[in-house]
Design a protein around this motif. Structure first.
Motif, short mmCIF file in Angstrom:
data_model
loop_
_atom_site.label_atom_id
_atom_site.label_comp_id
_atom_site.label_asym_id
_atom_site.label_seq_id
_atom_site.Cartn_x
_atom_site.Cartn_y
_atom_site.Cartn_z
N UNK A 160 0.95 -1.34 0.20
CA UNK A 160 -0.10 0.03 0.29
C UNK A 160 0.98 0.93 0.27
N UNK A 161 0.32 1.98 -0.61
CA UNK A 161 1.00 3.27 -0.91
C UNK A 161 0.09 4.60 -1.04
N UNK A 162 0.24 5.92 -0.67
CA UNK A 162 -0.67 6.99 -0.40
C UNK A 162 0.42 8.17 -1.27
N UNK A 163 -0.18 8.23 -2.28
CA UNK A 163 0.44 9.51 -3.08
C UNK A 163 -0.72 10.67 -2.72
N UNK A 164 0.04 11.92 -2.03
CA UNK A 164 -0.79 13.04 -1.65
C UNK A 164 -0.03 14.66 -2.33
N UNK A 165 -0.69 14.79 -3.23
CA UNK A 165 -0.50 16.25 -3.78
C UNK A 165 -1.23 17.67 -4.11
N UNK A 166 0.18 18.16 -3.63
CA UNK A 166 -0.68 19.81 -2.08
C UNK A 166 -0.09 20.98 -3.80
N UNK A 167 -1.14 21.65 -3.64
CA UNK A 167 -0.27 22.81 -4.88
C UNK A 167 -0.61 23.93 -3.67
N UNK A 197 8.45 17.18 8.80
CA UNK A 197 7.06 17.00 8.71
C UNK A 197 7.44 15.55 8.27
N UNK A 198 8.29 14.83 7.77
CA UNK A 198 7.88 13.61 6.97
C UNK A 198 9.02 12.21 7.87
N UNK A 199 8.58 11.21 7.75
CA UNK A 199 9.29 10.05 7.78
C UNK A 199 9.59 9.78 7.16
N UNK A 200 10.60 8.99 7.45
CA UNK A 200 12.68 8.87 7.09
C UNK A 200 11.80 8.10 5.03
N UNK A 214 4.29 14.29 -2.57
CA UNK A 214 4.82 13.46 -1.46
C UNK A 214 4.05 11.67 -1.49
N UNK A 215 4.91 11.33 -1.67
CA UNK A 215 4.95 9.52 -1.40
C UNK A 215 4.91 8.92 -0.10
N UNK A 216 3.77 8.11 0.06
CA UNK A 216 3.97 7.39 2.02
C UNK A 216 3.47 6.06 1.43
N UNK A 217 4.72 5.15 2.00
CA UNK A 217 4.73 3.70 1.82
C UNK A 217 4.58 3.51 2.88
N UNK A 218 2.96 2.68 3.13
CA UNK A 218 2.91 1.13 4.58
C UNK A 218 2.04 2.36 4.89
N UNK A 219 1.43 3.77 5.00
CA UNK A 219 0.30 4.63 6.05
C UNK A 219 -0.81 4.19 5.58
N UNK A 220 -1.16 3.70 7.07
CA UNK A 220 -2.86 3.44 7.00
C UNK A 220 -3.60 4.43 6.23
N UNK A 221 -3.90 4.58 4.84
CA UNK A 221 -5.33 5.84 4.29
C UNK A 221 -5.74 6.22 5.81
N UNK A 222 -6.35 6.00 6.82
CA UNK A 222 -6.76 6.65 7.79
C UNK A 222 -6.45 7.97 8.34
N UNK A 223 -5.10 7.16 8.81
CA UNK A 223 -3.71 7.32 8.73
C UNK A 223 -3.13 9.40 8.54
N UNK A 224 -2.96 8.96 6.51
CA UNK A 224 -2.91 9.98 5.77
C UNK A 224 -3.57 11.55 6.44
N UNK A 252 -5.08 20.35 -1.95
CA UNK A 252 -5.02 19.01 -0.88
C UNK A 252 -5.51 18.08 -2.07
N UNK A 253 -4.62 17.48 -2.88
CA UNK A 253 -5.21 16.32 -3.08
C UNK A 253 -4.40 14.21 -2.69
N UNK A 254 -5.62 13.63 -2.45
CA UNK A 254 -4.98 12.13 -2.16
C UNK A 254 -5.32 11.04 -3.19
N UNK A 255 -4.68 10.13 -3.35
CA UNK A 255 -4.52 8.77 -4.26
C UNK A 255 -3.99 8.11 -2.79
N UNK A 256 -5.19 7.16 -2.79
CA UNK A 256 -4.19 5.47 -2.26
C UNK A 256 -4.25 4.55 -3.01
N UNK A 257 -3.53 3.50 -2.70
CA UNK A 257 -2.84 2.18 -3.64
C UNK A 257 -3.23 1.53 -2.56
N UNK A 258 -4.13 0.34 -2.43
CA UNK A 258 -3.97 -0.36 -1.26
C UNK A 258 -3.37 -1.85 -1.15
#
Length: 296
Positions: A160-167, A197-200, A214-224, A252-258
């Protein structure tokens, strides 16, 4: 040599140092032993063949290694001459001194050249690494760029991975009001705040202009959503510009890959892009005509 032919010995292998040391020892002994035996028994001077062992030592262990090899070979030459005293044509006296001196000059020359070449190769490697980093880094903000994002996707393990687009909302107004220098300062400040603010394992990428992903690998969608709220607050803090400060917002726009989904980053970015512009329009910030949230 057999290990080299079979490609079982390579400088990137963790065992290379020990195998190379063992090979150098065998190279030197393979020359020193015949020199000692044949000098002492037949009185035939074989010391010129020691140059091959010295070159091998200089290649693998530079100046220090070749001087150690020279010491071993010189000892064999002297010992062979002493044991062969009285044998026909036995080298001794000035001949032995000349042999040792010639081998010493050969050792010093080969070792110095090998060390110089090693430094040159290291400089080339450092330059290549620097160019590689530069090619994958946004020159203004120091974040990753699109090329780095593509390579990160290829290297990222499945999962799982989440992509967060910020403008940024209001960036164009800052640019038009205070100039491009102020806009550059704003982008660098925002990038620094986000990075802190990011993890390693997260990756911050500047796509271009005032867009970041911002690429967020492994972060649960409900925590994004929780981390996004933290980013929004960080971006909204005033930024000193000249004698005053500016404050911008962010859409902000978010897309999750489960799990077990094979969606590509390009697909996730398109989804995040649509949601980001929906967020922007919902706040009344038209595309291309953003307004500044506040000027102080």
């Amino acid at each position: 040599m057999a290990l080299t032919v079979l490609r079982l010995r390579h400088f990137s292998d963790g065992r290379y140092r020990w195998v190379a040391t063992a090979q150098t020892v065998f190279d030197v002994l393979a020359v020193a032993a015949p020199v000692l035996v044949i000098n002492s028994v037949a009185g035939v001077p074989l010391w010129p063949s020691a140059v091959l062992a010295l070159l091998s030592a200089s290649t693998r262990h530079k100046l220090t290694g070749v001087l150690i090899a020279w010491t071993v070979v010189a000892t064999a030459v002297v010992t062979g001459a002493l044991l062969g005293e009285g044998a026909p044509d036995s080298p001794h006296g000035a001949g032995v001194v000349l042999a040792i001196a010639v081998l010493l000059v050969a050792s010093a020359t080969a070792g110095a050249q090998a060390r110089s070449l090693d430094r040159y190769v290291a400089e080339l490697q450092n330059a290549r690494l620097a160019m590689t980093r530069q090619a994958r880094t946004d020159t203004l903000t120091g974040t990753a760029n699109r090329l780095a994002l593509d390579e990160h996707e290829a290297a990222l393990p499945p999962g799982p991975v989440s992509l967060v687009l910020l403008d940024l909302d209001g960036f164009k107004t800052v640019n038009d009001t205070y100039g491009h220098h102020a806009g550059d300062l704003l982008l660098k400040t925002v990038a620094t705040r986000l990075q802190s603010q990011l993890r390693a394992e997260d990756l911050l990428v500047r796509l271009g202009g005032d867009e970041f992903v911002i690429v967020l690998p492994g972060l649960p969608a409900d925590e994004v959503d929780t981390v996004i709220r933290r980013w929004v607050r960080a971006v909204a803090d005033p930024v000193p510009i000249g004698d005053g400060t500016v404050r911008v917002g962010v859409s902000v726009g978010v897309a999750h890959r489960p799990v077990n989904d094979d969606a590509r980053f390009a697909d996730l970015l398109r989804t995040a892009d649509r949601r980001m512009y929906h967020d922007k329009h919902a706040k009344g910030v038209p595309q291309g005509m953003e307004r500044i949230s506040a000027l102080e």
